[in-house]
Design a protein around this motif. Structure first.
Motif, PDB file in Angstrom:
ATOM      1  N   ASP A   1      14.405 -16.252 -14.680  1.00  0.00           N
ATOM      2  CA  ASP A   1      14.813 -15.656 -13.396  1.00  0.00           C
ATOM      3  C   ASP A   1      13.700 -14.827 -12.766  1.00  0.00           C
ATOM      4  O   ASP A   1      13.771 -14.497 -11.578  1.00  0.00           O
ATOM      5  N   ASP A   2      12.701 -14.479 -13.533  1.00  0.00           N
ATOM      6  CA  ASP A   2      11.581 -13.693 -13.005  1.00  0.00           C
ATOM      7  C   ASP A   2      10.559 -14.566 -12.286  1.00  0.00           C
ATOM      8  O   ASP A   2       9.609 -14.044 -11.691  1.00  0.00           O
ATOM      9  N   THR A   3      10.728 -15.852 -12.352  1.00  0.00           N
ATOM     10  CA  THR A   3       9.811 -16.769 -11.661  1.00  0.00           C
ATOM     11  C   THR A   3       9.823 -16.530 -10.166  1.00  0.00           C
ATOM     12  O   THR A   3      10.878 -16.290  -9.567  1.00  0.00           O
ATOM     13  N   GLY A   4       8.648 -16.583  -9.568  1.00  0.00           N
ATOM     14  CA  GLY A   4       8.547 -16.408  -8.124  1.00  0.00           C
ATOM     15  C   GLY A   4       7.221 -15.761  -7.758  1.00  0.00           C
ATOM     16  O   GLY A   4       6.338 -15.612  -8.591  1.00  0.00           O
ATOM     17  N   VAL A   5       7.122 -15.397  -6.500  1.00  0.00           N
ATOM     18  CA  VAL A   5       5.920 -14.728  -6.006  1.00  0.00           C
ATOM     19  C   VAL A   5       6.197 -13.228  -5.937  1.00  0.00           C
ATOM     20  O   VAL A   5       7.249 -12.811  -5.462  1.00  0.00           O
ATOM     21  N   TYR A   6       5.229 -12.464  -6.399  1.00  0.00           N
ATOM     22  CA  TYR A   6       5.350 -11.009  -6.409  1.00  0.00           C
ATOM     23  C   TYR A   6       4.388 -10.418  -5.390  1.00  0.00           C
ATOM     24  O   TYR A   6       3.210 -10.786  -5.338  1.00  0.00           O
ATOM     25  N   PHE A   7       4.917  -9.501  -4.610  1.00  0.00           N
ATOM     26  CA  PHE A   7       4.165  -8.834  -3.570  1.00  0.00           C
ATOM     27  C   PHE A   7       4.259  -7.320  -3.752  1.00  0.00           C
ATOM     28  O   PHE A   7       5.252  -6.818  -4.285  1.00  0.00           O
ATOM     29  N   CYS A   8       3.268  -6.610  -3.264  1.00  0.00           N
ATOM     30  CA  CYS A   8       3.389  -5.160  -3.174  1.00  0.00           C
ATOM     31  C   CYS A   8       3.319  -4.764  -1.701  1.00  0.00           C
ATOM     32  O   CYS A   8       2.771  -5.502  -0.871  1.00  0.00           O
ATOM     33  N   ASN A   9       3.884  -3.621  -1.400  1.00  0.00           N
ATOM     34  CA  ASN A   9       3.798  -3.085  -0.055  1.00  0.00           C
ATOM     35  C   ASN A   9       4.304  -1.652  -0.071  1.00  0.00           C
ATOM     36  O   ASN A   9       4.740  -1.149  -1.113  1.00  0.00           O
ATOM     37  N   ALA A  10       4.230  -1.008   1.082  1.00  0.00           N
ATOM     38  CA  ALA A  10       4.641   0.388   1.221  1.00  0.00           C
ATOM     39  C   ALA A  10       5.826   0.466   2.165  1.00  0.00           C
ATOM     40  O   ALA A  10       5.638   0.381   3.390  1.00  0.00           O
ATOM     41  N   PRO A  11       7.023   0.576   1.641  1.00  0.00           N
ATOM     42  CA  PRO A  11       8.211   0.645   2.502  1.00  0.00           C
ATOM     43  C   PRO A  11       8.360   2.027   3.125  1.00  0.00           C
ATOM     44  O   PRO A  11       7.928   3.036   2.555  1.00  0.00           O
ATOM     45  N   TRP A  12       8.973   2.078   4.312  1.00  0.00           N
ATOM     46  CA  TRP A  12       9.197   3.371   4.965  1.00  0.00           C
ATOM     47  C   TRP A  12      10.068   4.265   4.077  1.00  0.00           C
ATOM     48  O   TRP A  12       9.850   5.459   3.960  1.00  0.00           O
ATOM     49  N   THR A  13      11.084   3.679   3.493  1.00  0.00           N
ATOM     50  CA  THR A  13      11.932   4.400   2.539  1.00  0.00           C
ATOM     51  C   THR A  13      12.242   3.461   1.383  1.00  0.00           C
ATOM     52  O   THR A  13      11.933   2.264   1.451  1.00  0.00           O
ATOM     53  N   LEU A  14      12.868   3.961   0.355  1.00  0.00           N
ATOM     54  CA  LEU A  14      13.167   3.163  -0.827  1.00  0.00           C
ATOM     55  C   LEU A  14      13.929   1.896  -0.462  1.00  0.00           C
ATOM     56  O   LEU A  14      13.643   0.818  -0.984  1.00  0.00           O
ATOM     57  N   SER A  15      14.894   1.992   0.417  1.00  0.00           N
ATOM     58  CA  SER A  15      15.752   0.856   0.751  1.00  0.00           C
ATOM     59  C   SER A  15      15.320   0.126   2.022  1.00  0.00           C
ATOM     60  O   SER A  15      15.946  -0.844   2.429  1.00  0.00           O
ATOM     61  N   SER A  16      14.248   0.574   2.629  1.00  0.00           N
ATOM     62  CA  SER A  16      13.840   0.000   3.909  1.00  0.00           C
ATOM     63  C   SER A  16      13.245  -1.386   3.746  1.00  0.00           C
ATOM     64  O   SER A  16      12.549  -1.675   2.773  1.00  0.00           O
ATOM     65  N   THR A  17      13.526  -2.240   4.739  1.00  0.00           N
ATOM     66  CA  THR A  17      12.875  -3.545   4.799  1.00  0.00           C
ATOM     67  C   THR A  17      11.693  -3.519   5.751  1.00  0.00           C
ATOM     68  O   THR A  17      11.041  -4.542   5.960  1.00  0.00           O
ATOM     69  N   THR A  18      11.423  -2.373   6.325  1.00  0.00           N
ATOM     70  CA  THR A  18      10.266  -2.197   7.197  1.00  0.00           C
ATOM     71  C   THR A  18       9.109  -1.664   6.374  1.00  0.00           C
ATOM     72  O   THR A  18       9.246  -0.650   5.682  1.00  0.00           O
ATOM     73  N   MET A  19       8.006  -2.385   6.440  1.00  0.00           N
ATOM     74  CA  MET A  19       6.837  -2.041   5.645  1.00  0.00           C
ATOM     75  C   MET A  19       5.739  -1.447   6.513  1.00  0.00           C
ATOM     76  O   MET A  19       5.628  -1.758   7.694  1.00  0.00           O
ATOM     77  N   LEU A  20       4.910  -0.623   5.883  1.00  0.00           N
ATOM     78  CA  LEU A  20       3.790  -0.039   6.594  1.00  0.00           C
ATOM     79  C   LEU A  20       2.700  -1.061   6.892  1.00  0.00           C
ATOM     80  O   LEU A  20       1.998  -0.946   7.892  1.00  0.00           O
ATOM     81  N   TYR A  21       2.568  -2.046   6.015  1.00  0.00           N
ATOM     82  CA  TYR A  21       1.433  -2.958   6.119  1.00  0.00           C
ATOM     83  C   TYR A  21       1.904  -4.402   6.187  1.00  0.00           C
ATOM     84  O   TYR A  21       3.015  -4.741   5.807  1.00  0.00           O
ATOM     85  N   ASP A  22       1.012  -5.252   6.654  1.00  0.00           N
ATOM     86  CA  ASP A  22       1.261  -6.694   6.596  1.00  0.00           C
ATOM     87  C   ASP A  22       1.301  -7.133   5.135  1.00  0.00           C
ATOM     88  O   ASP A  22       0.597  -6.576   4.289  1.00  0.00           O
TER      89      ASP A  22
END
Length: 120
Positions: free
Chosen positions: A88-109
């Motif tokens: 189940d861990d298979t997939g693509v992993y990304f990092c980013n900086a969310p506005w808040t813990l639950s936010s889907t809005t990220m600081l960066y592309d």
């Protein structure tokens, strides 16, 4: 412009471990919270681990006890240690900086991500 470059993904057998790394360009790394996100095949991206600028961590239920997120402010890097991997861990992993813990809005592309494939 800040860029995110993830690395460390690989093909691994179930039960194995991987260490992912996310290098963040620019000189604002220490000021922001960061998260690691998992996008399984055919699914949307989901937060698996989050770390605040002060080092407080939060994990998705699926990651608790198996994954550890850390940050190295001197190297502008976010790390994700993944143990006891399952398919189940298979997939693509990304990092980013969310506005808040639950936010889907990220600081960066979003960066290119790193592929993790866990075989049974």
């Amino acid at each position: 412009q800040v860029q995110l470059v993830e690395s460390g993904g690989d093909l691994v057998q179930a039960g194995g471990s991987l260490r992912l790394s996310c290098e963040v360009s620019g000189n604002v790394f220490s000021e922001y919270d960061f998260g690691w996100y998992h996008q399984a095949p055919g699914k949307s991206r989901e937060l698996v681990a989050h770390i605040t600028r002060t080092g407080r961590t939060t994990y998705a239920n699926s990651a608790k006890g198996r994954f550890t997120i850390a940050r190295d402010n001197a190297k502008s890097t976010v790390l994700l240690q993944m143990n006891s991997l399952n398919t189940d861990d298979t997939g693509v992993y990304f990092c980013n900086a969310p506005w808040t813990l639950s936010s889907t809005t990220m600081l960066y592309d979003w960066g290119p991500g790193t592929q993790v494939t866990v075989s049974s």
